[in-house]
Design a protein around this motif. Sequence first.
Motif, short mmCIF file in Angstrom:
data_model
loop_
_atom_site.label_atom_id
_atom_site.label_comp_id
_atom_site.label_asym_id
_atom_site.label_seq_id
_atom_site.Cartn_x
_atom_site.Cartn_y
_atom_site.Cartn_z
N GLU A 1 30.73 22.66 -51.50
CA GLU A 1 30.27 23.17 -49.85
C GLU A 1 29.48 22.03 -49.53
OE1 GLU A 1 29.06 26.79 -47.37
OE2 GLU A 1 29.36 27.27 -49.33
N VAL A 2 29.61 21.63 -48.16
CA VAL A 2 28.91 20.93 -47.35
C VAL A 2 27.80 21.74 -46.88
CG1 VAL A 2 28.68 19.36 -45.50
CG2 VAL A 2 30.42 19.24 -46.93
N LEU A 3 26.39 21.34 -46.92
CA LEU A 3 25.06 22.04 -46.18
C LEU A 3 24.64 21.00 -45.42
CD1 LEU A 3 23.12 24.34 -45.91
CD2 LEU A 3 22.15 23.54 -48.08
N THR A 4 24.49 21.32 -44.11
CA THR A 4 23.79 20.35 -43.11
C THR A 4 22.33 21.15 -42.73
OG1 THR A 4 25.01 21.24 -41.20
CG2 THR A 4 25.85 19.44 -42.22
N LEU A 5 21.47 20.20 -43.01
CA LEU A 5 20.22 20.58 -42.54
C LEU A 5 19.49 19.90 -41.41
CD1 LEU A 5 17.98 21.54 -45.77
CD2 LEU A 5 19.14 23.13 -43.92
N ALA A 6 19.43 20.55 -40.13
CA ALA A 6 18.75 19.72 -39.07
C ALA A 6 17.33 19.63 -39.33
CB ALA A 6 19.04 20.37 -37.89
N THR A 7 16.86 18.55 -39.35
CA THR A 7 15.31 18.23 -40.13
C THR A 7 14.56 18.05 -39.01
OG1 THR A 7 16.21 17.72 -42.07
CG2 THR A 7 14.04 16.90 -41.71
N GLY A 8 13.30 18.54 -38.88
CA GLY A 8 12.40 18.27 -37.70
C GLY A 8 12.68 19.20 -36.41
N ARG A 9 12.40 18.49 -35.46
CA ARG A 9 12.49 19.05 -34.24
C ARG A 9 13.82 19.06 -33.61
NH1 ARG A 9 6.78 17.33 -31.33
NH2 ARG A 9 5.25 18.10 -32.67
N ASN A 10 14.32 19.97 -33.64
CA ASN A 10 15.91 20.24 -33.05
C ASN A 10 16.07 21.59 -32.74
OD1 ASN A 10 17.41 17.59 -34.47
ND2 ASN A 10 16.12 18.26 -36.16
N THR A 11 16.30 21.79 -31.53
CA THR A 11 16.66 23.06 -31.09
C THR A 11 17.89 23.84 -31.25
OG1 THR A 11 17.43 22.55 -28.86
CG2 THR A 11 15.35 22.66 -28.97
N PRO A 12 18.14 25.01 -31.52
CA PRO A 12 19.35 25.50 -31.76
C PRO A 12 20.44 25.06 -30.67
CG PRO A 12 17.73 27.20 -32.11
CD PRO A 12 16.93 26.09 -31.70
N ALA A 13 20.21 25.16 -29.56
CA ALA A 13 20.87 24.74 -28.39
C ALA A 13 21.42 23.23 -28.31
CB ALA A 13 20.29 25.05 -26.95
N GLY A 14 20.40 22.61 -28.96
CA GLY A 14 20.55 21.20 -29.00
C GLY A 14 21.65 20.57 -30.19
N ILE A 15 21.50 21.61 -31.25
CA ILE A 15 22.08 21.59 -32.39
C ILE A 15 23.47 22.02 -32.11
CG2 ILE A 15 22.72 22.36 -34.73
CD1 ILE A 15 19.67 22.47 -35.00
N LYS A 16 23.73 23.13 -31.30
CA LYS A 16 25.14 23.59 -30.91
C LYS A 16 25.68 22.41 -29.95
CE LYS A 16 27.68 27.66 -29.09
NZ LYS A 16 28.73 26.78 -28.92
N LYS A 17 25.16 21.92 -29.33
CA LYS A 17 25.41 20.86 -28.41
C LYS A 17 26.12 19.75 -29.20
CE LYS A 17 24.47 17.92 -24.44
NZ LYS A 17 23.32 17.44 -23.49
N PHE A 18 25.27 19.25 -30.03
CA PHE A 18 25.65 18.21 -30.93
C PHE A 18 27.00 18.27 -31.62
CE2 PHE A 18 25.67 15.87 -34.93
CZ PHE A 18 25.16 14.68 -34.78
N PHE A 19 27.00 19.42 -32.05
CA PHE A 19 28.20 19.88 -32.85
C PHE A 19 29.43 20.12 -31.98
CE2 PHE A 19 27.54 21.57 -37.31
CZ PHE A 19 26.40 21.02 -37.42
N ASP A 20 29.43 20.71 -30.75
CA ASP A 20 30.37 20.83 -29.92
C ASP A 20 30.82 19.33 -29.41
OD1 ASP A 20 30.25 23.54 -29.95
OD2 ASP A 20 29.11 23.69 -28.18
N GLU A 21 29.95 18.75 -28.97
CA GLU A 21 30.07 16.78 -28.48
C GLU A 21 31.04 16.62 -29.47
OE1 GLU A 21 26.54 16.36 -25.55
OE2 GLU A 21 26.60 15.45 -27.33
N ASN A 22 30.93 16.58 -30.62
CA ASN A 22 31.62 15.84 -32.05
C ASN A 22 32.75 16.68 -32.45
OD1 ASN A 22 29.92 13.44 -32.53
ND2 ASN A 22 28.43 14.85 -32.15
N GLY A 23 33.18 17.84 -32.02
CA GLY A 23 34.05 18.62 -32.35
C GLY A 23 34.05 19.34 -33.80
N ILE A 24 32.71 19.54 -33.97
CA ILE A 24 32.71 20.18 -35.56
C ILE A 24 32.38 21.67 -35.35
CG2 ILE A 24 30.97 20.07 -37.45
CD1 ILE A 24 30.08 17.44 -36.31
N ASP A 25 33.36 22.29 -36.05
CA ASP A 25 33.28 23.68 -36.07
C ASP A 25 33.37 24.26 -37.67
OD1 ASP A 25 35.89 23.32 -36.83
OD2 ASP A 25 36.66 24.07 -35.16
N ASN A 26 33.16 23.78 -38.53
CA ASN A 26 33.26 23.99 -40.04
C ASN A 26 32.08 23.50 -40.90
OD1 ASN A 26 33.93 21.33 -40.23
ND2 ASN A 26 35.28 21.37 -41.79
N LEU A 27 30.90 23.45 -40.19
CA LEU A 27 29.81 23.15 -40.92
C LEU A 27 28.60 24.04 -40.41
CD1 LEU A 27 29.72 19.34 -41.01
CD2 LEU A 27 30.45 20.71 -42.77
#
Length: 188
Positions: free
Chosen positions: A104-130
């Motif tokens: 399994e891949v486990l991703t950990l956003a480290t430091g100051r990352n808002t949930p909205a910013g993380i969601k936006k990052f994943f959406d912009e990069n087409g990531i829906d399985n991590l």
Amino acid sequence: MRLLRLIPLYMALALGANAALATDAATLGPLREGSLKRLILHSEPKPVKVVDFELEDDGGTGSLADYKGKYVLLNFWATWCAPCRKEMPQIAELQQEFGGDKFEVLTLATGRNTPAGIKKFFDENGIDNLPRHQDPKQAVAREMGVIGLPITVIIDPDGNEIARLIGDAEWNSDSAKAIISALVEGNS
């Protein structure tokens, strides 16, 4: 030539309790090509201390102990990290191809990352399985000696660090897939 094939076996027998790791290092070492040449294979497994991190969206906590029994590709990243933006879709490909009972891949956003910013990052990069888990106070990162981003750590089914790559890599390369495949198939 026959002697060369026996060396990894001899190393495994000589190391006793570390036999599986010695076999992994002997098997995985030659598979490192391109950016994966920077993957450091540890000569002995390094125990990983269990530290909680925040689960995506629900406010609960998780830890690496939740992943015991499978190989984990743990990626420390941040929304502001340009190399992370490049490699995250490639890491998602590994999860797509190998994710399951043994990996399994486990991703950990480290430091100051808002949930909205993380969601936006994943959406912009087409990531829906991590997972979009967070380490906001960098507790896991600090415990694991993460000094920059991205850093990717491979953890064995017993919860030990067996390899580490500092910086970004081509995680969708043939080399990366061969390494993950060798681990997963060796753990059958």
